[in-house]
Design a protein around this motif. Sequence first.
Motif, short mmCIF file in Angstrom:
data_model
loop_
_atom_site.label_atom_id
_atom_site.label_comp_id
_atom_site.label_asym_id
_atom_site.label_seq_id
_atom_site.Cartn_x
_atom_site.Cartn_y
_atom_site.Cartn_z
N ALA A 188 60.96 -0.81 44.63
CA ALA A 188 59.86 -1.51 43.97
C ALA A 188 60.42 -2.12 42.69
N PRO A 189 60.91 -3.36 42.74
CA PRO A 189 61.63 -3.93 41.60
C PRO A 189 60.77 -4.10 40.35
N TYR A 190 61.28 -3.58 39.26
CA TYR A 190 60.60 -3.71 37.97
C TYR A 190 60.36 -5.17 37.61
N VAL A 191 61.34 -6.02 37.85
CA VAL A 191 61.22 -7.42 37.43
C VAL A 191 60.20 -8.18 38.27
N MET A 192 59.71 -7.57 39.36
CA MET A 192 58.66 -8.16 40.19
C MET A 192 57.34 -7.39 40.05
N GLY A 193 57.20 -6.67 38.94
CA GLY A 193 55.97 -5.94 38.71
C GLY A 193 55.84 -4.65 39.49
N ASP A 194 56.98 -4.05 39.89
CA ASP A 194 56.99 -2.77 40.60
C ASP A 194 56.28 -2.83 41.95
N ARG A 195 56.27 -4.00 42.57
CA ARG A 195 55.63 -4.12 43.89
C ARG A 195 56.65 -3.77 44.98
N PRO A 196 56.27 -2.91 45.93
CA PRO A 196 57.24 -2.42 46.91
C PRO A 196 57.65 -3.47 47.93
N VAL A 197 58.90 -3.39 48.33
CA VAL A 197 59.45 -4.29 49.35
C VAL A 197 60.35 -3.49 50.28
N ALA A 198 60.59 -4.07 51.46
CA ALA A 198 61.56 -3.54 52.41
C ALA A 198 62.63 -4.60 52.61
N SER A 258 88.78 -6.37 55.51
CA SER A 258 89.84 -5.55 54.89
C SER A 258 89.51 -4.07 54.91
N GLY A 259 88.92 -3.62 56.01
CA GLY A 259 88.63 -2.21 56.17
C GLY A 259 87.28 -1.76 55.65
N LEU A 260 86.53 -2.64 54.97
CA LEU A 260 85.22 -2.31 54.44
C LEU A 260 84.14 -3.05 55.23
N VAL A 261 82.95 -2.47 55.30
CA VAL A 261 81.87 -3.03 56.10
C VAL A 261 80.76 -3.53 55.18
N PHE A 262 80.34 -4.79 55.41
CA PHE A 262 79.29 -5.42 54.62
C PHE A 262 78.25 -6.05 55.55
N PRO A 263 76.95 -5.90 55.26
CA PRO A 263 75.97 -6.71 55.96
C PRO A 263 76.11 -8.17 55.50
N SER A 264 76.19 -9.10 56.43
CA SER A 264 76.37 -10.50 56.03
C SER A 264 75.04 -11.26 55.98
N TYR A 265 73.95 -10.61 56.41
CA TYR A 265 72.64 -11.26 56.29
C TYR A 265 71.63 -10.22 55.83
N ARG A 266 70.84 -10.60 54.84
CA ARG A 266 69.81 -9.74 54.27
C ARG A 266 68.52 -10.53 54.12
N TYR A 267 67.39 -9.85 54.23
CA TYR A 267 66.12 -10.51 53.93
C TYR A 267 65.12 -9.48 53.42
N VAL A 268 64.24 -9.95 52.54
CA VAL A 268 63.33 -9.06 51.82
C VAL A 268 61.90 -9.36 52.25
N LEU A 269 61.21 -8.30 52.71
CA LEU A 269 59.82 -8.41 53.16
C LEU A 269 58.92 -7.61 52.23
N PRO A 270 57.87 -8.21 51.67
CA PRO A 270 56.93 -7.43 50.87
C PRO A 270 56.21 -6.40 51.73
N LEU A 271 55.82 -5.31 51.09
CA LEU A 271 54.98 -4.30 51.74
C LEU A 271 53.57 -4.44 51.20
N VAL A 272 52.62 -4.66 52.10
CA VAL A 272 51.21 -4.82 51.72
C VAL A 272 50.43 -3.71 52.41
N ASP A 273 49.87 -2.80 51.61
CA ASP A 273 49.16 -1.63 52.16
C ASP A 273 50.03 -0.88 53.17
N GLY A 274 51.32 -0.78 52.84
CA GLY A 274 52.24 -0.03 53.67
C GLY A 274 52.73 -0.75 54.90
#
Length: 237
Positions: free
Chosen positions: A183-193, A203-219
């Motif tokens: 729940a990012p402070y800079v967004m008013g503590d509103r929860p996201v997934a 080079s031996g390390l694993v990274f997600p190459s695609y990310r996306y942020v979805l708001p949570l509304v009433d869970g």
Amino acid sequence: MNELLKHVVEAHGGFQRWYEITVIRAAVSINGPMWGRRGQEGILSQVGITAHVHQQHLVFTDFTAPGLRGVYTPRRVAVEDLDGNVLIERHTPREAYKGQTLASTWDVLHALYFAGYSMWNYLTTPYLLTHPDVTTEELEPWQPSGERWRRLKAVFPPRIATHSAEQIFSYDESGLLRRHDYAPYVMGDRPVAHRTEAHRTISGLVFPSYRYVLPLVDGRLAPDPVITVDLIDITVD
């Protein structure tokens, strides 16, 4: 380090490999309607990133214009030219979000701080979770869409700039990150997934190459992302 965190770190390349590297570089495209709502549409649609693994320091190249860079640290953000001349800067940047609402617009330094700490956290996790003053515990697993995900709760100290003090990371059976709740402070503590896909080994390390942020509304997850992150190229040194 608890058993789940050990499994996760090993799945992402192992503690020793993370400890050995100092810098992660990437070309990135960060988009989504949130940026337009804040008055900063396209500000990060085509930038480079240099993230220092062992300190909270990240630089965006071509930030706001070709030949300029955005420099992030928890205590200061600045836009500079390539000779290091400071065009604008802000000290204690987290304080600049006090009193803001969902209708508030950002300036470029608001955008720089948010993107800077976010990308530093994303690129250095799960190594970040092994810091001695980050506390972690495994929660009960859950089974979205028939899969079994193990959940790790992390509590961050004030010295680490991040979305919120408490966050939950969900991993699949192989130990790869699939979802990140906060729940990012800079967004008013509103929860996201925050969902992650397209994991790549670099080079031996694993990274997600695609990310996306979805708001949570009433869970419940909103259908469309407000932020997307495409890592087009990644290198480590």
